[in-house]
Design a protein around this motif. Sequence first.
Motif, short mmCIF file in Angstrom:
data_model
loop_
_atom_site.label_atom_id
_atom_site.label_comp_id
_atom_site.label_asym_id
_atom_site.label_seq_id
_atom_site.Cartn_x
_atom_site.Cartn_y
_atom_site.Cartn_z
N SER A 31 -5.99 7.45 -7.83
CA SER A 31 -5.05 6.94 -8.84
C SER A 31 -4.84 5.43 -8.72
O SER A 31 -3.86 4.89 -9.24
CB SER A 31 -3.70 7.67 -8.69
OG SER A 31 -3.16 7.46 -7.40
N TYR A 32 -5.77 4.77 -8.03
CA TYR A 32 -5.61 3.33 -7.80
C TYR A 32 -5.76 2.58 -9.13
O TYR A 32 -6.71 2.82 -9.87
CB TYR A 32 -6.64 2.84 -6.79
CG TYR A 32 -6.19 1.64 -6.01
CD1 TYR A 32 -5.36 1.79 -4.89
CD2 TYR A 32 -6.59 0.36 -6.38
CE1 TYR A 32 -4.96 0.69 -4.17
CE2 TYR A 32 -6.18 -0.74 -5.66
CZ TYR A 32 -5.36 -0.57 -4.56
OH TYR A 32 -4.95 -1.66 -3.84
N HIS A 33 -4.81 1.60 -9.37
CA HIS A 33 -4.80 0.85 -10.63
C HIS A 33 -5.62 -0.44 -10.45
O HIS A 33 -5.16 -1.41 -9.84
CB HIS A 33 -3.35 0.52 -11.01
CG HIS A 33 -3.19 0.19 -12.46
ND1 HIS A 33 -3.43 -1.05 -12.97
CD2 HIS A 33 -2.80 0.98 -13.52
CE1 HIS A 33 -3.19 -1.06 -14.27
NE2 HIS A 33 -2.81 0.18 -14.63
N LEU A 54 -4.27 -4.06 -11.72
CA LEU A 54 -3.24 -4.63 -10.84
C LEU A 54 -3.85 -5.18 -9.55
O LEU A 54 -3.39 -6.18 -9.00
CB LEU A 54 -2.19 -3.56 -10.51
CG LEU A 54 -1.13 -3.29 -11.60
CD1 LEU A 54 -0.19 -2.17 -11.17
CD2 LEU A 54 -0.35 -4.55 -11.92
N SER A 76 0.04 -0.91 -7.42
CA SER A 76 -1.26 -0.49 -7.95
C SER A 76 -1.65 0.91 -7.49
O SER A 76 -2.56 1.52 -8.04
CB SER A 76 -2.34 -1.49 -7.53
OG SER A 76 -2.55 -1.42 -6.13
N ASN A 124 0.34 3.39 -7.77
CA ASN A 124 1.15 4.29 -8.61
C ASN A 124 2.28 4.95 -7.81
O ASN A 124 2.47 6.17 -7.84
CB ASN A 124 0.28 5.38 -9.26
CG ASN A 124 -0.67 4.78 -10.29
OD1 ASN A 124 -0.27 3.87 -11.04
ND2 ASN A 124 -1.90 5.28 -10.34
#
Length: 716
Positions: A74-76, A79, A129, A131
């Motif tokens: 789920s790493y953004h 960001l 980032s 989440n």
Amino acid sequence: MSAMFGTFHPYFIIIAIGLTLMASYTALDMFTLIRSSNQNKRLLFLGGTLSMGIGIWVMNFMALISADTNRLASYHIPLTILSIFIGIAFTGMAFLWFFGRRVNIYHLLVGSLFLTLAVMAIQVIGLYSMNVNIDYNLPLMIFSGLLIFGSFFFSLWILFSSSYSQGNQVWLKPISALIITAAIAEGHFLLKRAAVLTSGVVSDNQADSPFFIYLVLFVSVLIIGGLIISSMLISKQLATTDTNLKDIKAALDASTIVAITDPKGVITFVNDKFEEISKYTKEEIIGKNHRILNSGYHSKVYFRNLWQTIQAGKIWRGEIRNKAKDGSFYWVDTTIVPFLNKKGKPVQYIAIRSDISDRKKAEDHLTEMIKENVDIKFALDQSSIVAFTDAKGTITSVNDKFCEISKFSREELLGQDHRILNSGHHSKEFFKNLWKTIGSGQVWKGELRNKAKDGTYYWVDTTIVPFLNEQGKPYQYLAIRNDITERKKTEEVLHRQDKLAAVGQLAAGVAHEIRNPLTSMKGYTEFLQLDEKDPERMEFLNIILDEIERVNSIVEDFMVLAKPKAVELEEKNVVPVIRNVVSLLEFEARKKNVRLSFDCNQEIIQIECDENRLKQVFLNFIKNGIEAMPNGGDLLVKTVIHENNVQISIQDSGVGIPKEKLKKLGEPFFTTKKNGNGLGLMVSFKIIESHNGKVFVESEPNKGTTFNILLPAKIA
């Protein structure tokens, strides 16, 4: 709420710390190169900023991944990229304060602050980032920020501002890199401890993504490795370039005078050699323009042409005389090189100069010597008769004076020997002794009578100088002669005068005996005139008195020749004396239709003289001039100051005197007049000689005669 600890993979932490350490060292290496290098500063700054920013991000990213690898799913990514750019931006702002500046405490504080912000920003954005929602323990966060700030401050201080930074920096960079790495690592862990999860906990059944972890790790290593290798290559190249530049600068500083100016000519840099020769310190010269060195020697046009050349982007070369601070002058050979921008306009000028003062002095000395030799040659040519001959006596060079007196042309003389001038006056023995003297290397001096081309004779006082070769043998001779023909003639005249003086002395006794009866005759004649009434008899008595006076005058002339009286000289103004004599003779001149005039442009000309005797000379010469014009004419008496003498000229427009008679003027008993006895001029010449003066006579038949009297004058 639970603290965000979790488990973590230690090998990720070790790798992260290693990568951060390498990135920090690379960044510090580039930033220190900026301060020591004059080239590629922007490239170095960009490289250092990227390296440090990525190093901070790698530490944060790898540490977060090591704690919770399941969150990679789920790493953004946006960001994450934002955190990298923000970290690089803060890092750039941190080190911008050290870019070409002299670092002080204020710069260290600001730089440490921005590095702390970079660590905190990457940490906070990195957490978001992933989440997760987090809260921060504010006291712990402030403490963490202060601890990070202090670590950065200490690291930057020892590297850029401490006394250690002035010396060898080889060991400072590793120490500073370790401290910065520790600050980044402790910042991550302290800030992580200050952060508390509020939501977004991921379930345990999400699978790890080791491939993605290793991919990120590989890319990070690749990026930082690339930066390190680039840093090493750039460092090596810059070190070599800097070494070359330092060597060139050292060579320039040791040998030349260097100055840099801006486009307006304001001095921005000078080297030690500039200070040494100009006597100004750097503080006195920087900020000024080169007018401070203007010696006034060169014209405004000279400098205008200089500026036109360099402003056009061309190199100017020339020699300039400058004035040092102590007032002394020095010469420099100057090359001014303009450095141009992309538009072709000069942005600065570099002037490279070499001190040529000694060369200029040598040139001036050589010029003076050449001028001196030319002057000596000119003086010799004007005053002396000069000839060069070879060892055999063949003439190789003569000056104009030689041609003038010998009447031969230069072409007729060159290649001949001096036998061409032989007058036959001197014996063969005379010339044999002459050649014996100069052939042995000795100087010969003597008097020679030569014969000119037209058959006339002239005397020369001669000095012959032999020039010797290494063996002491003459290879050429220099003969310097002076015309003494007039002196020889004067000696001849004096010789005759001495003879006549002897005759005069014999006549002196007779003159004394004649004077007594003359006095009685004059007295009785004047007594008879007192009672005489008959005009005819009175006329006879006047004739007797005139003849008695004439006989008395002759006796006086005899007495002067026999035993001249001692002259008593007094300082007098000669102008009224001449004017008085002219006034006395104006009536007599008018009777004979002679226009007598006096020309003098000065009212006072002081000389040492016996006034009565000078009057006798002026009367005699002016009367002679009047008598030389039986049909009338012009008689001009003129005075001119010539050097330290007064020249009194008595010029008539009479019949003139033939050349052969002109030579005999002044000899006793020689006269050009029918009723003259020849003693008047002789006595007049003697009077002038007793006044340390000279008489020159110029005459041309049917044009007139000029008597020139030269007397020493006292010039104010």
